[in-house]
Every structure is written in structure tokens, then in C-alpha cells.
Scaffold this motif. Sequence first.
Motif, PDB file in Angstrom:
ATOM      1  N   GLY A 102       0.812  -1.204   0.000  1.00 47.59           N
ATOM      2  CA  GLY A 102       0.000   0.000   0.000  1.00 47.59           C
ATOM      3  C   GLY A 102       0.848   1.257   0.000  1.00 47.59           C
ATOM      4  O   GLY A 102       2.073   1.207   0.110  1.00 47.59           O
ATOM      5  N   GLY A 103       0.171   2.396  -0.125  1.00 40.61           N
ATOM      6  CA  GLY A 103       0.858   3.678  -0.089  1.00 40.61           C
ATOM      7  C   GLY A 103      -0.112   4.824  -0.279  1.00 40.61           C
ATOM      8  O   GLY A 103      -1.327   4.623  -0.384  1.00 40.61           O
ATOM      9  N   THR A 104       0.421   6.024  -0.308  1.00 37.70           N
ATOM     10  CA  THR A 104      -0.364   7.239  -0.503  1.00 37.70           C
ATOM     11  C   THR A 104       0.151   7.970  -1.738  1.00 37.70           C
ATOM     12  O   THR A 104       1.108   7.540  -2.379  1.00 37.70           O
ATOM     13  CB  THR A 104      -0.271   8.150   0.729  1.00 37.70           C
ATOM     14  OG1 THR A 104       1.112   8.441   0.969  1.00 37.70           O
ATOM     15  CG2 THR A 104      -0.870   7.488   1.959  1.00 37.70           C
ATOM     16  N   VAL A 105      -0.452   9.087  -2.074  1.00 40.09           N
ATOM     17  CA  VAL A 105      -0.116   9.854  -3.274  1.00 40.09           C
ATOM     18  C   VAL A 105       1.394  10.060  -3.395  1.00 40.09           C
ATOM     19  O   VAL A 105       2.041  10.504  -2.455  1.00 40.09           O
ATOM     20  CB  VAL A 105      -0.812  11.227  -3.266  1.00 40.09           C
ATOM     21  CG1 VAL A 105      -0.368  12.072  -4.458  1.00 40.09           C
ATOM     22  CG2 VAL A 105      -2.312  11.068  -3.277  1.00 40.09           C
ATOM     23  N   GLY A 106       1.929   9.703  -4.563  1.00 38.47           N
ATOM     24  CA  GLY A 106       3.339   9.909  -4.851  1.00 38.47           C
ATOM     25  C   GLY A 106       4.262   8.803  -4.397  1.00 38.47           C
ATOM     26  O   GLY A 106       5.419   8.752  -4.805  1.00 38.47           O
ATOM     27  N   SER A 107       3.773   7.872  -3.572  1.00 39.26           N
ATOM     28  CA  SER A 107       4.631   6.775  -3.129  1.00 39.26           C
ATOM     29  C   SER A 107       4.644   5.679  -4.196  1.00 39.26           C
ATOM     30  O   SER A 107       3.770   5.603  -5.053  1.00 39.26           O
ATOM     31  CB  SER A 107       4.173   6.226  -1.780  1.00 39.26           C
ATOM     32  OG  SER A 107       2.891   5.654  -1.877  1.00 39.26           O
ATOM     33  N   ILE A 108       5.661   4.840  -4.135  1.00 38.04           N
ATOM     34  CA  ILE A 108       5.782   3.721  -5.067  1.00 38.04           C
ATOM     35  C   ILE A 108       5.275   2.464  -4.365  1.00 38.04           C
ATOM     36  O   ILE A 108       5.713   2.133  -3.269  1.00 38.04           O
ATOM     37  CB  ILE A 108       7.244   3.534  -5.522  1.00 38.04           C
ATOM     38  CG1 ILE A 108       7.788   4.831  -6.145  1.00 38.04           C
ATOM     39  CG2 ILE A 108       7.356   2.366  -6.496  1.00 38.04           C
ATOM     40  CD1 ILE A 108       7.072   5.285  -7.398  1.00 38.04           C
ATOM     41  N   ILE A 109       4.317   1.792  -5.010  1.00 40.67           N
ATOM     42  CA  ILE A 109       3.724   0.570  -4.474  1.00 40.67           C
ATOM     43  C   ILE A 109       4.068  -0.598  -5.403  1.00 40.67           C
ATOM     44  O   ILE A 109       4.585  -0.398  -6.502  1.00 40.67           O
ATOM     45  CB  ILE A 109       2.194   0.698  -4.329  1.00 40.67           C
ATOM     46  CG1 ILE A 109       1.526   0.928  -5.693  1.00 40.67           C
ATOM     47  CG2 ILE A 109       1.848   1.819  -3.348  1.00 40.67           C
ATOM     48  CD1 ILE A 109       0.014   0.889  -5.675  1.00 40.67           C
ATOM     49  N   SER A 110       3.777  -1.818  -4.965  1.00 42.97           N
ATOM     50  CA  SER A 110       3.935  -2.999  -5.806  1.00 42.97           C
ATOM     51  C   SER A 110       2.559  -3.497  -6.226  1.00 42.97           C
ATOM     52  O   SER A 110       1.634  -3.555  -5.405  1.00 42.97           O
ATOM     53  CB  SER A 110       4.659  -4.110  -5.042  1.00 42.97           C
ATOM     54  OG  SER A 110       5.982  -3.727  -4.754  1.00 42.97           O
ATOM     55  N   VAL A 111       2.452  -3.846  -7.510  1.00 43.35           N
ATOM     56  CA  VAL A 111       1.181  -4.282  -8.089  1.00 43.35           C
ATOM     57  C   VAL A 111       1.395  -5.566  -8.870  1.00 43.35           C
ATOM     58  O   VAL A 111       2.326  -5.655  -9.680  1.00 43.35           O
ATOM     59  CB  VAL A 111       0.618  -3.188  -9.027  1.00 43.35           C
ATOM     60  CG1 VAL A 111      -0.610  -3.675  -9.770  1.00 43.35           C
ATOM     61  CG2 VAL A 111       0.308  -1.924  -8.259  1.00 43.35           C
ATOM     62  N   ALA A 112       0.545  -6.552  -8.637  1.00 46.86           N
ATOM     63  CA  ALA A 112       0.534  -7.759  -9.465  1.00 46.86           C
ATOM     64  C   ALA A 112      -0.282  -7.435 -10.710  1.00 46.86           C
ATOM     65  O   ALA A 112      -1.487  -7.199 -10.624  1.00 46.86           O
ATOM     66  CB  ALA A 112      -0.082  -8.921  -8.702  1.00 46.86           C
ATOM     67  N   ILE A 113       0.397  -7.372 -11.851  1.00 46.37           N
ATOM     68  CA  ILE A 113      -0.282  -7.035 -13.103  1.00 46.37           C
ATOM     69  C   ILE A 113      -1.175  -8.205 -13.512  1.00 46.37           C
ATOM     70  O   ILE A 113      -0.723  -9.351 -13.563  1.00 46.37           O
ATOM     71  CB  ILE A 113       0.740  -6.735 -14.215  1.00 46.37           C
ATOM     72  CG1 ILE A 113       1.624  -5.550 -13.820  1.00 46.37           C
ATOM     73  CG2 ILE A 113       0.025  -6.455 -15.535  1.00 46.37           C
ATOM     74  CD1 ILE A 113       2.787  -5.306 -14.779  1.00 46.37           C
ATOM     75  N   LEU A 114      -2.419  -7.918 -13.801  1.00 46.90           N
ATOM     76  CA  LEU A 114      -3.352  -8.951 -14.231  1.00 46.90           C
ATOM     77  C   LEU A 114      -3.159  -9.231 -15.719  1.00 46.90           C
ATOM     78  O   LEU A 114      -3.044  -8.301 -16.521  1.00 46.90           O
ATOM     79  CB  LEU A 114      -4.795  -8.528 -13.973  1.00 46.90           C
ATOM     80  CG  LEU A 114      -5.162  -8.336 -12.495  1.00 46.90           C
ATOM     81  CD1 LEU A 114      -6.595  -7.856 -12.376  1.00 46.90           C
ATOM     82  CD2 LEU A 114      -4.985  -9.623 -11.730  1.00 46.90           C
ATOM     83  N   LYS A 115      -3.132 -10.481 -16.085  1.00 46.07           N
ATOM     84  CA  LYS A 115      -2.941 -10.838 -17.491  1.00 46.07           C
ATOM     85  C   LYS A 115      -4.151 -10.446 -18.318  1.00 46.07           C
ATOM     86  O   LYS A 115      -4.025 -10.070 -19.474  1.00 46.07           O
ATOM     87  CB  LYS A 115      -2.657 -12.320 -17.640  1.00 46.07           C
ATOM     88  CG  LYS A 115      -1.291 -12.689 -17.095  1.00 46.07           C
ATOM     89  CD  LYS A 115      -0.988 -14.146 -17.319  1.00 46.07           C
ATOM     90  CE  LYS A 115       0.386 -14.450 -16.754  1.00 46.07           C
ATOM     91  NZ  LYS A 115       0.778 -15.815 -16.986  1.00 46.07           N
ATOM     92  N   GLN A 116      -5.322 -10.543 -17.743  1.00 43.76           N
ATOM     93  CA  GLN A 116      -6.537 -10.129 -18.439  1.00 43.76           C
ATOM     94  C   GLN A 116      -7.049  -8.861 -17.776  1.00 43.76           C
ATOM     95  O   GLN A 116      -7.733  -8.911 -16.767  1.00 43.76           O
ATOM     96  CB  GLN A 116      -7.592 -11.222 -18.401  1.00 43.76           C
ATOM     97  CG  GLN A 116      -7.197 -12.453 -19.190  1.00 43.76           C
ATOM     98  CD  GLN A 116      -8.310 -13.476 -19.215  1.00 43.76           C
ATOM     99  OE1 GLN A 116      -9.027 -13.657 -18.248  1.00 43.76           O
ATOM    100  NE2 GLN A 116      -8.457 -14.139 -20.342  1.00 43.76           N
TER     101      GLN A 116
END
Length: 122
Positions: free
Chosen positions: A104-118
Motif C-alpha cells: 500500500g501507499g499514498t499519493v506519490g509513493s511507489i507501491i507494488s502491483v501484481a499485473i493482471l494478465k486479463q
Amino acid sequence: MAFSEGLQTISGTAAADLSARQYRCLKMNSSEQYAVAGDAGEVDGISQNDPDAQGKAVTVGIAGISKLEAGGTVVPENYISSDSVGRGVAGVSGEYIVGRAITGGTVGSIISVAILKQRRRL
């Protein structure tokens, strides 16, 4: 702390100066160049570098876990869509989503996201 892991990327061409747009949502335009994705619009991937002019090479994350700049408050497990400048925000019904938040994070922070294939509407 944000991280990338198992990231699959492709190379493309920047539609504009993306030097301030690393880790933003991208969309391929009709000229087959990558531009920053629009508000709740379709997303083709996440920028992994920061080309400083149109026509330069851009690396686009299309699968795996990627870093993404947050455009609002995001908590782990939120579905993520794009804001008007390509930052990741918590998606709501009817919006296209690019992935799901790992950190998680707030505006301007860098977060990690699992990119969905679909990528689909939420």
C-alpha cells in the motif's frame, strides 16, 4: 517497501517525453506508441524506464509484479486502475483495472502491483 519480481516486459516507443512518468500506467495509441493512460481507461502495461523524448525506447511491464506510483491511498489487495496522469488508484466499479496491490501507499509513493494478465472492467 515496493519491489518488482518475475516481471515480463516488452519494448516500445514513447509517444511523448515520459521522463517524469516512470512507474506509470501506459496505453498504446493508434500510432503504436506508448502514452500515459487516462483516467480509469484501458491500460496496456506499466512504464519501467523514463525516456525523455518522443520516439525513444520505453520498457513496458506487462506481467508479474511491478512498481507503480500511487495517485491516492491504496491498501494491499485493492484492485488498481489509472488516474488521469497514469498513477495507480483504487479502482471502482466500471473502471478498467491493471492489477492488484501487493503493498500500500499514498499519493506519490511507489507501491507494488501484481499485473493482471486479463485487464478488464471492475
